[in-house]
Design a protein around this motif. Structure first.
Motif, PDB file in Angstrom:
ATOM      1  N   GLY A   5       0.851  -1.188   0.000  1.00 35.75           N
ATOM      2  CA  GLY A   5       0.000   0.000   0.000  1.00 35.75           C
ATOM      3  C   GLY A   5       0.881   1.230   0.000  1.00 35.75           C
ATOM      4  O   GLY A   5       2.100   1.128   0.237  1.00 35.75           O
ATOM      5  N   GLY A   6       0.275   2.381  -0.255  1.00 35.69           N
ATOM      6  CA  GLY A   6       1.066   3.587  -0.470  1.00 35.69           C
ATOM      7  C   GLY A   6       1.939   4.021   0.694  1.00 35.69           C
ATOM      8  O   GLY A   6       3.136   4.249   0.533  1.00 35.69           O
ATOM      9  N   THR A   7       1.337   4.128   1.886  1.00 33.86           N
ATOM     10  CA  THR A   7       2.065   4.809   2.959  1.00 33.86           C
ATOM     11  C   THR A   7       2.627   3.848   3.999  1.00 33.86           C
ATOM     12  O   THR A   7       2.024   2.815   4.304  1.00 33.86           O
ATOM     13  CB  THR A   7       1.149   5.827   3.692  1.00 33.86           C
ATOM     14  OG1 THR A   7       0.211   5.089   4.501  1.00 33.86           O
ATOM     15  CG2 THR A   7       0.378   6.713   2.730  1.00 33.86           C
ATOM     16  N   PRO A   8       3.791   4.210   4.582  1.00 36.01           N
ATOM     17  CA  PRO A   8       4.376   3.374   5.645  1.00 36.01           C
ATOM     18  C   PRO A   8       3.407   3.172   6.809  1.00 36.01           C
ATOM     19  O   PRO A   8       3.290   2.081   7.354  1.00 36.01           O
ATOM     20  CB  PRO A   8       5.609   4.185   6.085  1.00 36.01           C
ATOM     21  CG  PRO A   8       5.984   4.977   4.878  1.00 36.01           C
ATOM     22  CD  PRO A   8       4.677   5.321   4.201  1.00 36.01           C
ATOM     23  N   LYS A   9       2.670   4.230   7.178  1.00 34.07           N
ATOM     24  CA  LYS A   9       1.778   4.124   8.344  1.00 34.07           C
ATOM     25  C   LYS A   9       0.647   3.121   8.080  1.00 34.07           C
ATOM     26  O   LYS A   9       0.302   2.322   8.952  1.00 34.07           O
ATOM     27  CB  LYS A   9       1.191   5.511   8.679  1.00 34.07           C
ATOM     28  CG  LYS A   9       0.628   5.607  10.054  1.00 34.07           C
ATOM     29  CD  LYS A   9       1.717   5.609  11.119  1.00 34.07           C
ATOM     30  CE  LYS A   9       1.240   5.050  12.433  1.00 34.07           C
ATOM     31  NZ  LYS A   9       2.344   4.700  13.333  1.00 34.07           N
ATOM     32  N   ARG A  10       0.066   3.193   6.857  1.00 33.73           N
ATOM     33  CA  ARG A  10      -1.030   2.266   6.541  1.00 33.73           C
ATOM     34  C   ARG A  10      -0.535   0.814   6.601  1.00 33.73           C
ATOM     35  O   ARG A  10      -1.220  -0.068   7.103  1.00 33.73           O
ATOM     36  CB  ARG A  10      -1.621   2.561   5.155  1.00 33.73           C
ATOM     37  CG  ARG A  10      -2.970   1.880   4.956  1.00 33.73           C
ATOM     38  CD  ARG A  10      -3.498   1.911   3.519  1.00 33.73           C
ATOM     39  NE  ARG A  10      -3.445   3.214   2.901  1.00 33.73           N
ATOM     40  CZ  ARG A  10      -3.150   3.404   1.611  1.00 33.73           C
ATOM     41  NH1 ARG A  10      -2.891   2.391   0.824  1.00 33.73           N
ATOM     42  NH2 ARG A  10      -3.121   4.606   1.097  1.00 33.73           N
ATOM     43  N   MET A  11       0.697   0.600   6.142  1.00 34.81           N
ATOM     44  CA  MET A  11       1.191  -0.772   6.126  1.00 34.81           C
ATOM     45  C   MET A  11       1.609  -1.237   7.523  1.00 34.81           C
ATOM     46  O   MET A  11       1.489  -2.413   7.851  1.00 34.81           O
ATOM     47  CB  MET A  11       2.325  -0.921   5.103  1.00 34.81           C
ATOM     48  CG  MET A  11       1.883  -0.633   3.674  1.00 34.81           C
ATOM     49  SD  MET A  11       0.173  -1.139   3.252  1.00 34.81           S
ATOM     50  CE  MET A  11       0.319  -2.921   3.176  1.00 34.81           C
ATOM     51  N   GLU A  12       2.058  -0.310   8.345  1.00 34.42           N
ATOM     52  CA  GLU A  12       2.354  -0.673   9.740  1.00 34.42           C
ATOM     53  C   GLU A  12       1.043  -1.035  10.453  1.00 34.42           C
ATOM     54  O   GLU A  12       0.959  -2.048  11.152  1.00 34.42           O
ATOM     55  CB  GLU A  12       3.046   0.499  10.450  1.00 34.42           C
ATOM     56  CG  GLU A  12       3.485   0.148  11.860  1.00 34.42           C
ATOM     57  CD  GLU A  12       4.070   1.324  12.621  1.00 34.42           C
ATOM     58  OE1 GLU A  12       4.262   2.416  12.025  1.00 34.42           O
ATOM     59  OE2 GLU A  12       4.320   1.157  13.830  1.00 34.42           O
ATOM     60  N   ASN A  13       0.017  -0.230  10.232  1.00 37.08           N
ATOM     61  CA  ASN A  13      -1.299  -0.530  10.819  1.00 37.08           C
ATOM     62  C   ASN A  13      -1.808  -1.878  10.314  1.00 37.08           C
ATOM     63  O   ASN A  13      -2.349  -2.678  11.088  1.00 37.08           O
ATOM     64  CB  ASN A  13      -2.338   0.532  10.437  1.00 37.08           C
ATOM     65  CG  ASN A  13      -2.105   1.831  11.166  1.00 37.08           C
ATOM     66  OD1 ASN A  13      -1.357   1.867  12.146  1.00 37.08           O
ATOM     67  ND2 ASN A  13      -2.706   2.906  10.679  1.00 37.08           N
ATOM     68  N   PHE A  14      -1.636  -2.126   9.017  1.00 37.69           N
ATOM     69  CA  PHE A  14      -2.087  -3.389   8.456  1.00 37.69           C
ATOM     70  C   PHE A  14      -1.345  -4.565   9.106  1.00 37.69           C
ATOM     71  O   PHE A  14      -1.956  -5.597   9.417  1.00 37.69           O
ATOM     72  CB  PHE A  14      -1.900  -3.422   6.929  1.00 37.69           C
ATOM     73  CG  PHE A  14      -2.267  -4.744   6.324  1.00 37.69           C
ATOM     74  CD1 PHE A  14      -3.597  -5.140   6.224  1.00 37.69           C
ATOM     75  CD2 PHE A  14      -1.285  -5.621   5.886  1.00 37.69           C
ATOM     76  CE1 PHE A  14      -3.940  -6.381   5.696  1.00 37.69           C
ATOM     77  CE2 PHE A  14      -1.617  -6.863   5.357  1.00 37.69           C
ATOM     78  CZ  PHE A  14      -2.951  -7.242   5.260  1.00 37.69           C
ATOM     79  N   ALA A  15      -0.048  -4.390   9.328  1.00 42.46           N
ATOM     80  CA  ALA A  15       0.748  -5.470   9.937  1.00 42.46           C
ATOM     81  C   ALA A  15       0.194  -5.807  11.330  1.00 42.46           C
ATOM     82  O   ALA A  15       0.025  -6.980  11.681  1.00 42.46           O
ATOM     83  CB  ALA A  15       2.217  -5.067  10.007  1.00 42.46           C
ATOM     84  N   HIS A  16      -0.107  -4.769  12.123  1.00 38.00           N
ATOM     85  CA  HIS A  16      -0.664  -5.006  13.472  1.00 38.00           C
ATOM     86  C   HIS A  16      -2.045  -5.652  13.366  1.00 38.00           C
ATOM     87  O   HIS A  16      -2.377  -6.572  14.118  1.00 38.00           O
ATOM     88  CB  HIS A  16      -0.741  -3.694  14.258  1.00 38.00           C
ATOM     89  CG  HIS A  16       0.595  -3.252  14.768  1.00 38.00           C
ATOM     90  ND1 HIS A  16       1.192  -3.809  15.881  1.00 38.00           N
ATOM     91  CD2 HIS A  16       1.463  -2.334  14.307  1.00 38.00           C
ATOM     92  CE1 HIS A  16       2.372  -3.244  16.085  1.00 38.00           C
ATOM     93  NE2 HIS A  16       2.568  -2.345  15.140  1.00 38.00           N
ATOM     94  N   PHE A  17      -2.842  -5.160  12.414  1.00 38.22           N
ATOM     95  CA  PHE A  17      -4.202  -5.682  12.226  1.00 38.22           C
ATOM     96  C   PHE A  17      -4.161  -7.168  11.852  1.00 38.22           C
ATOM     97  O   PHE A  17      -4.846  -8.000  12.458  1.00 38.22           O
ATOM     98  CB  PHE A  17      -4.890  -4.848  11.137  1.00 38.22           C
ATOM     99  CG  PHE A  17      -6.193  -5.406  10.628  1.00 38.22           C
ATOM    100  CD1 PHE A  17      -7.313  -5.459  11.442  1.00 38.22           C
ATOM    101  CD2 PHE A  17      -6.307  -5.859   9.315  1.00 38.22           C
ATOM    102  CE1 PHE A  17      -8.516  -5.968  10.959  1.00 38.22           C
ATOM    103  CE2 PHE A  17      -7.501  -6.356   8.832  1.00 38.22           C
ATOM    104  CZ  PHE A  17      -8.607  -6.415   9.651  1.00 38.22           C
TER     105      PHE A  17
END
Ligand code: URA
Length: 310
Positions: free
Chosen positions: A58-70
């Motif tokens: 996905g585009g942003t580092p934050k979205r992918m960090e959130n996705f990893a936790h999710f």
């Protein structure tokens, strides 16, 4: 394995293995994946990544960090005691990468050049790590055409801004087109996981990929605009007549390079607005945050289903 697919869906790249299609790599002493801050000699890539089955981008580092936790929570993955999720590519200062068991969550930045660089290195990472049949999924945002904000779109086929179903490369000064094909069976499988009880629509449709967010997507609100509102509406309506339901900026390169590598791939984006109603992305932050969870939820259902079959 492919008995249920039509001739159009079954093609020469569909055996699921990762094809490097570059004999130079084998001859190199080491391969430095510079933008990932990894290397084939400096890291034991088979040990680190050999079990990867799902590469979510996905585009942003934050979205992918959130996705990893999710996804960690969703699949009940436990990190070794005393450890935390780490950005594996932190020292590249370019992309972010998190690993949660068989899932990699990677940021790809904005636009096709950024995705292209990442895809070369991710495909080589799969090759060096000897990953078997990894599935690549882009989780993104888009502008909808004739669909409400919050609608989830699974891309059937990606088109460039000239409505060609391919990505145009310039290689040694020459123009090369590679088909922007995604896995139709995977798209249907994902669609089947969208529930009637979801309070939003999930649709399959064609996606337009542009090189720009403003003039390139027919917006009237960029720093420059040399066309009329009528020109814009005519363009959006033409897209709609061609079956295009959303516009974003990464799908053709993502589809073209995964297809060229023989990797099964899908693109799932949530619409942030209906472009027939306007250009500005102005929904409240909390609303958009909730919308951006929707493609992640679908991907989670898919990953859980596949893992349950193993
Ligand atoms: N991303 C895009 O590329 N376009 C939009 O309108 C919204 C998100």
């Amino acid at each position: 394995q492919n008995a249920s697919l039509s001739d159009e869906e079954r093609d020469e790249y569909s055996d699921g293995t990762v094809k490097l299609r570059n004999s130079n790599i084998e001859l190199m002493d080491q391969d430095i994946l510079y933008h990932l801050a990894l290397g084939s000699e400096s890291h034991d890539l088979i040990e680190m990544f050999g079990d990867v089955k799902f590469v979510c981008m996905g585009g942003t580092p934050k979205r992918m960090e959130n996705f990893a936790h999710f996804i960690m929570n969703e699949i009940g993955y436990k990190l070794p005691a005393g450890t935390q999720l780490q950005d594996i590519s932190a020292y590249s200062y370019r992309y972010s990468m998190y690993k949660v068991g068989p899932v990699l969550a990677v940021s790809h930045g904005m636009g096709t050049p950024s995705v292209s660089i990442l895809m070369h290195e991710m495909i080589k990472l799969m090759y060096h790590s000897r990953c078997e049949d990894p599935v690549f999924i882009r989780i993104g945002t888009c502008g909808g055409i004739g669909i409400d904000g919050g609608t989830v779109v699974i891309t059937e086929e990606a088109y460039d801004a000239q409505l060609r179903p391919s990505h145009e490369f310039t290689i040694l000064g020459k123009t090369v087109h590679r088909p922007a094909k995604l896995d139709k069976k995977l798209a249907r499988e994902l669609k089947a996981l969208s529930g009637d009880e979801d309070p939003y629509d999930t649709i399959i449709g064609k996606t337009l990929c542009t090189n720009d967010f403003y003039e390139g997507q027919g917006r009237l609100d960029g720093a420059f605009c040399e066309f009329s509102e009528q020109d814009k509406m005519d363009y959006l309506n033409t897209l709609s007549e061609h079956g295009i339901v959303n516009i974003e900026m990464e799908s053709t390169i993502f589809a073209a390079l995964t297809h060229h590598a023989g990797i099964k791939a899908a693109v799932i984006c949530v619409a942030l607005l209906n472009r027939l109603n306007g250009d500005q992305v102005n929904s409240p932050k909390e609303v958009m945050h909730e919308w951006q969870q929707r493609p992640q939820e679908l991907v989670s259902r898919y990953i859980k289903k596949v893992l349950a079959q193993k």
